[in-house]
Scaffold this motif. Structure first.
Motif, PDB file in Angstrom:
ATOM      1  N   VAL A   1      61.085  22.793  58.229  1.00  0.00           N
ATOM      2  CA  VAL A   1      61.053  21.078  57.310  1.00  0.00           C
ATOM      3  C   VAL A   1      62.377  22.154  56.577  1.00  0.00           C
ATOM      4  CG1 VAL A   1      60.451  20.297  55.404  1.00  0.00           C
ATOM      5  CG2 VAL A   1      59.284  20.172  58.036  1.00  0.00           C
ATOM      6  N   LEU A   2      62.320  23.142  56.566  1.00  0.00           N
ATOM      7  CA  LEU A   2      62.766  23.736  54.791  1.00  0.00           C
ATOM      8  C   LEU A   2      64.505  23.852  55.780  1.00  0.00           C
ATOM      9  CD1 LEU A   2      59.920  25.801  53.160  1.00  0.00           C
ATOM     10  CD2 LEU A   2      60.965  23.545  52.303  1.00  0.00           C
ATOM     11  N   ILE A   3      63.958  24.458  56.933  1.00  0.00           N
ATOM     12  CA  ILE A   3      65.223  24.962  57.020  1.00  0.00           C
ATOM     13  C   ILE A   3      66.229  23.872  57.635  1.00  0.00           C
ATOM     14  CG2 ILE A   3      66.285  25.857  59.372  1.00  0.00           C
ATOM     15  CD1 ILE A   3      64.189  27.914  59.714  1.00  0.00           C
ATOM     16  N   VAL A   4      65.777  22.809  57.481  1.00  0.00           N
ATOM     17  CA  VAL A   4      66.030  21.510  58.261  1.00  0.00           C
ATOM     18  C   VAL A   4      66.862  20.796  57.048  1.00  0.00           C
ATOM     19  CG1 VAL A   4      66.464  19.351  59.100  1.00  0.00           C
ATOM     20  CG2 VAL A   4      65.801  20.952  60.463  1.00  0.00           C
ATOM     21  N   LEU A   5      66.743  20.666  55.773  1.00  0.00           N
ATOM     22  CA  LEU A   5      66.964  20.754  54.739  1.00  0.00           C
ATOM     23  C   LEU A   5      67.699  21.279  54.202  1.00  0.00           C
ATOM     24  CD1 LEU A   5      63.485  19.587  52.876  1.00  0.00           C
ATOM     25  CD2 LEU A   5      65.055  17.615  53.773  1.00  0.00           C
TER      26      LEU A   5
ATOM     27  N   GLY B   1      71.452  20.281  52.601  1.00  0.00           N
ATOM     28  CA  GLY B   1      72.135  20.472  51.397  1.00  0.00           C
ATOM     29  C   GLY B   1      73.442  21.452  51.306  1.00  0.00           C
ATOM     30  N   ILE B   2      73.714  22.231  52.334  1.00  0.00           N
ATOM     31  CA  ILE B   2      74.596  23.439  52.644  1.00  0.00           C
ATOM     32  C   ILE B   2      75.919  22.287  53.144  1.00  0.00           C
ATOM     33  CG2 ILE B   2      75.757  25.345  53.748  1.00  0.00           C
ATOM     34  CD1 ILE B   2      72.379  26.314  53.226  1.00  0.00           C
ATOM     35  N   SER B   3      75.501  21.191  54.230  1.00  0.00           N
ATOM     36  CA  SER B   3      76.180  20.565  55.158  1.00  0.00           C
ATOM     37  C   SER B   3      77.294  19.862  54.411  1.00  0.00           C
ATOM     38  CB  SER B   3      75.997  20.570  56.758  1.00  0.00           C
ATOM     39  OG  SER B   3      74.810  18.932  56.029  1.00  0.00           O
TER      40      SER B   3
ATOM     41  N   GLY C   1      61.339  16.969  51.369  1.00  0.00           N
ATOM     42  CA  GLY C   1      60.432  17.866  51.882  1.00  0.00           C
ATOM     43  C   GLY C   1      58.723  17.842  51.669  1.00  0.00           C
ATOM     44  N   ALA C   2      59.131  17.161  50.568  1.00  0.00           N
ATOM     45  CA  ALA C   2      57.396  17.676  49.431  1.00  0.00           C
ATOM     46  C   ALA C   2      56.462  16.748  50.599  1.00  0.00           C
ATOM     47  CB  ALA C   2      57.628  17.760  48.456  1.00  0.00           C
ATOM     48  N   PHE C   3      57.343  15.778  50.709  1.00  0.00           N
ATOM     49  CA  PHE C   3      57.092  14.850  51.074  1.00  0.00           C
ATOM     50  C   PHE C   3      56.349  14.889  52.685  1.00  0.00           C
ATOM     51  CE2 PHE C   3      56.670  10.278  53.581  1.00  0.00           C
ATOM     52  CZ  PHE C   3      55.993   9.590  52.224  1.00  0.00           C
TER      53      PHE C   3
END
Length: 99
Positions: free
Chosen positions: A33-37, A41-43, A58-60
């Motif tokens: 989840v953190l990698i996808v988010l 964000g970077i893209s 991500g927290a949700f």
């Protein structure tokens, strides 16, 4: 725990409970989840506000995953009198008490 289960072999109420969730699965899902988010964000060349909202999202998602894994939790039981071992789920035990 709010329930008391008897041993199936000797009908003793002296039972030791150990709850366990699949921690490796949780860590893998957390990292994914953190990698996808982060990639999202970077893209989109995110500003700090976008990263803030991605973090909240991500927290949700991780909260929802944690709640799902809590329902799939395994309870390992050991009778302290005879040594009998068995596994159960908290939901199954709660439903048996209601009957």
């Amino acid at each position: 725990m709010s329930f008391q289960q008897k041993c199936t072999k000797c009908h003793s109420k002296k039972v030791d409970y150990t709850e366990a969730i699949n921690r490796r699965l949780y860590v893998v899902i957390y990292a994914a989840v953190l990698i996808v988010l982060a990639l999202i964000g970077i893209s989109v060349q995110g500003t700090p506000v976008i990263f803030l909202f991605l973090g909240l999202m991500g927290a949700f998602i991780l909260f929802a995953v944690r709640m799902y894994l809590e329902r799939k939790k395994v309870v390992k039981c050991v009778c302290l009198d005879c040594g009998e071992r068995w596994q159960t789920t908290p939901v199954a035990v709660s439903q048996k008490q209601m009957k």
